[in-house]
Design a protein around this motif. Sequence first.
Motif, PDB file in Angstrom:
ATOM      1  N   THR A  69       0.830  -1.208   0.000  1.00 16.02           N
ATOM      2  CA  THR A  69       0.000   0.000   0.000  1.00 16.02           C
ATOM      3  C   THR A  69       0.862   1.255   0.000  1.00 16.02           C
ATOM      4  O   THR A  69       0.556   2.237  -0.700  1.00 16.02           O
ATOM      5  CB  THR A  69      -0.938   0.001   1.221  1.00 16.02           C
ATOM      6  N   VAL A  70       1.938   1.235   0.769  1.00 12.77           N
ATOM      7  CA  VAL A  70       2.865   2.369   0.783  1.00 12.77           C
ATOM      8  C   VAL A  70       3.427   2.609  -0.607  1.00 12.77           C
ATOM      9  O   VAL A  70       3.479   3.751  -1.092  1.00 12.77           O
ATOM     10  CB  VAL A  70       4.009   2.115   1.795  1.00 12.77           C
ATOM     11  N   MET A  71       3.834   1.548  -1.277  1.00 12.13           N
ATOM     12  CA  MET A  71       4.417   1.688  -2.609  1.00 12.13           C
ATOM     13  C   MET A  71       3.375   2.177  -3.620  1.00 12.13           C
ATOM     14  O   MET A  71       3.644   3.096  -4.414  1.00 12.13           O
ATOM     15  CB  MET A  71       5.010   0.357  -3.064  1.00 12.13           C
ATOM     16  N   ASP A  72       2.187   1.592  -3.592  1.00 12.94           N
ATOM     17  CA  ASP A  72       1.150   1.987  -4.556  1.00 12.94           C
ATOM     18  C   ASP A  72       0.774   3.457  -4.380  1.00 12.94           C
ATOM     19  O   ASP A  72       0.672   4.207  -5.362  1.00 12.94           O
ATOM     20  CB  ASP A  72      -0.096   1.106  -4.381  1.00 12.94           C
ATOM     21  N   ASN A  73       0.567   3.876  -3.145  1.00  9.36           N
ATOM     22  CA  ASN A  73       0.202   5.273  -2.897  1.00  9.36           C
ATOM     23  C   ASN A  73       1.351   6.217  -3.257  1.00  9.36           C
ATOM     24  O   ASN A  73       1.125   7.318  -3.768  1.00  9.36           O
ATOM     25  CB  ASN A  73      -0.200   5.469  -1.434  1.00  9.36           C
ATOM     26  N   GLY A  74       2.567   5.774  -2.973  1.00 11.55           N
ATOM     27  CA  GLY A  74       3.731   6.609  -3.313  1.00 11.55           C
ATOM     28  C   GLY A  74       3.876   6.800  -4.808  1.00 11.55           C
ATOM     29  O   GLY A  74       4.130   7.918  -5.287  1.00 11.55           O
ATOM     30  N   PHE A  75       3.709   5.732  -5.584  1.00 11.42           N
ATOM     31  CA  PHE A  75       3.816   5.848  -7.036  1.00 11.42           C
ATOM     32  C   PHE A  75       2.668   6.686  -7.616  1.00 11.42           C
ATOM     33  O   PHE A  75       2.850   7.426  -8.583  1.00 11.42           O
ATOM     34  CB  PHE A  75       3.852   4.467  -7.686  1.00 11.42           C
ATOM     35  N   ARG A  76       1.483   6.571  -7.006  1.00 13.44           N
ATOM     36  CA  ARG A  76       0.370   7.414  -7.458  1.00 13.44           C
ATOM     37  C   ARG A  76       0.726   8.887  -7.280  1.00 13.44           C
ATOM     38  O   ARG A  76       0.489   9.710  -8.175  1.00 13.44           O
ATOM     39  CB  ARG A  76      -0.893   7.064  -6.659  1.00 13.44           C
ATOM     40  N   TYR A  77       1.302   9.230  -6.127  1.00 13.12           N
ATOM     41  CA  TYR A  77       1.700  10.610  -5.864  1.00 13.12           C
ATOM     42  C   TYR A  77       2.759  11.076  -6.865  1.00 13.12           C
ATOM     43  O   TYR A  77       2.678  12.195  -7.405  1.00 13.12           O
ATOM     44  CB  TYR A  77       2.228  10.723  -4.430  1.00 13.12           C
ATOM     45  N   LEU A 109      13.441   2.378 -12.522  1.00 12.27           N
ATOM     46  CA  LEU A 109      13.971   1.318 -11.672  1.00 12.27           C
ATOM     47  C   LEU A 109      12.880   0.335 -11.268  1.00 12.27           C
ATOM     48  O   LEU A 109      13.117  -0.868 -11.109  1.00 12.27           O
ATOM     49  CB  LEU A 109      14.605   1.910 -10.408  1.00 12.27           C
ATOM     50  N   ASN A 110      11.683   0.852 -11.114  1.00 11.61           N
ATOM     51  CA  ASN A 110      10.559   0.011 -10.695  1.00 11.61           C
ATOM     52  C   ASN A 110       9.997  -0.809 -11.851  1.00 11.61           C
ATOM     53  O   ASN A 110       9.096  -1.641 -11.647  1.00 11.61           O
ATOM     54  CB  ASN A 110       9.458   0.897 -10.102  1.00 11.61           C
ATOM     55  N   GLY A 111      10.494  -0.585 -13.070  1.00  9.27           N
ATOM     56  CA  GLY A 111       9.990  -1.309 -14.224  1.00  9.27           C
ATOM     57  C   GLY A 111       8.761  -0.696 -14.840  1.00  9.27           C
ATOM     58  O   GLY A 111       8.073  -1.344 -15.654  1.00  9.27           O
ATOM     59  N   THR A 112       8.442   0.563 -14.475  1.00  9.85           N
ATOM     60  CA  THR A 112       7.265   1.251 -15.028  1.00  9.85           C
ATOM     61  C   THR A 112       7.686   2.603 -15.604  1.00  9.85           C
ATOM     62  O   THR A 112       7.257   3.652 -15.119  1.00  9.85           O
ATOM     63  CB  THR A 112       6.197   1.444 -13.941  1.00  9.85           C
ATOM     64  N   PRO A 113       8.545   2.618 -16.633  1.00  9.34           N
ATOM     65  CA  PRO A 113       9.085   3.886 -17.147  1.00  9.34           C
ATOM     66  C   PRO A 113       8.029   4.752 -17.838  1.00  9.34           C
ATOM     67  O   PRO A 113       7.031   4.242 -18.357  1.00  9.34           O
ATOM     68  CB  PRO A 113      10.151   3.419 -18.135  1.00  9.34           C
ATOM     69  N   GLU A 114       8.264   6.058 -17.821  1.00  6.13           N
ATOM     70  CA  GLU A 114       7.406   7.029 -18.498  1.00  6.13           C
ATOM     71  C   GLU A 114       8.177   7.578 -19.698  1.00  6.13           C
ATOM     72  O   GLU A 114       8.800   8.635 -19.645  1.00  6.13           O
ATOM     73  CB  GLU A 114       7.032   8.157 -17.536  1.00  6.13           C
TER      74      GLU A 114
END
Length: 464
Positions: A69-77, A109-114
């Motif tokens: 949950t910490v990671m998901d919310n952090g990436f959303r931010y 690094l997380n594998g979700t590049p923009e």
Amino acid sequence: VEAFKFEVFKNKNYRDVATSMIDEVPLFQRSNGGFSYWKNIDETWPYLSAFTMYTLVQAQKHGYAVDKTVMDNGFRYLREVLNDRHPFVWYKDGAWACTKALILYTLALNGTPEFGYMDRMYSDRIRIPLFARAYLLKAMWVAKGNQTLIADLARDLTNNAKIAPTSAHFEDQQRDDDYWIFQSTARTTALILQALVETQPENSLIPRVVRWLVDQQKTGCWRSTQENIYVIDALAMYFKAYEKDEPNFKTEVLFAGSTMMTEMFSGRNFKTALRAFPMSELVVGAEYPLDFKKQGAGRLYYTVRMNYYPKAETIAKEEGISVTKEISNISSASGDLPSIKAGTVAKITLTVSSNQDRHFIVVDDPIPAGFEIINTSFQTASTAEMEGERDSRERWWRDPFQHREMYDDRALFFADYFPAGVYSVSYLVRVTGFGTFQMPATRAEGMYEPEVFGQTGSTKMTVE
């Protein structure tokens, strides 16, 4: 977060401490997914949030468990910050560029590049700080982006290097909002070192940058926690890339085709080998090729230096520092004098400049034999003499020379820190004898980096 260095936590006790620190992170996360500096403050900071998420991504990669949950919310931010949905009054363009570049690297690094945002930032790369360009380069490299763009970014960073004879570093333009993102020259240099090691491992600047970073530490550390973690991380990457093999090699140095020295290096230690010979053994005008040969595993480091002092008249030189000298009669408006009358009180003005920050600079200014330095700190100095020298001392905030020493034959000025720019320092002399006198060159040099220097040409002064 800054105290957390994952790769050194191999001892179980350290891993327990690290796990405990990770467990504390959610207490600093707010409902929008960003992070605050304090548990009891609601305000979230974009750069802090990006750096925290980068740290947590690294923790996961090194085997630590982080709450989903910490990671998901952090990436959303972080994605909302990229889309300008979290305005922040304290940040200007520079801080935003560095924050968003760090976000892009973290997402990569997380594998979700923009990729789309990377391309937009690349098109605006000339207007963003070097620190942001380095993170953009690392993001594109990790995400396996366009190789042409990666090569262009690496070349752009290299072109911005501040190069000295034995070292190199990178300086970002100072901006009003730098302190919100902890900007420093050492941190920028360390990040660019990492980017070059990853993308251009054969770049000849890399060893010079390492030397500069090592020279910046004081009492075993750097100026701040941010500098410490960035520099140590960069040096660790350098070590992995170039020092993975334990040294076990034989080296031979050839001078003009003949063996000058041979040495065996085995194991990791601080062993060095030195060979010196006088210049009198060399023939003027001849060429002397110098070759290094190595057999075996490990990396060889070497330094070649030539020390000399010219016997004849010297010419002006600028090797990282520029220095000029002017002698003027304090009772007239005349400038530099080819001749001067006996009994005159004159002012010597030295102007020293450098296009980059320097450390531990000494200026050595010999005076002609017919001159005598007036030390205005003595009680015997007249009011007029002190007034004649005061104009330079009143500008103390523009004078980096904190210490001066006056001798019979020379004046010495010392600066622990010499900021990039042009500075002048003055002192008074009394002309005591008639004749034509040799005036040796004035020299400014790095006390611990003598390859960086500047000097005036030697000349003659006539006393009438």
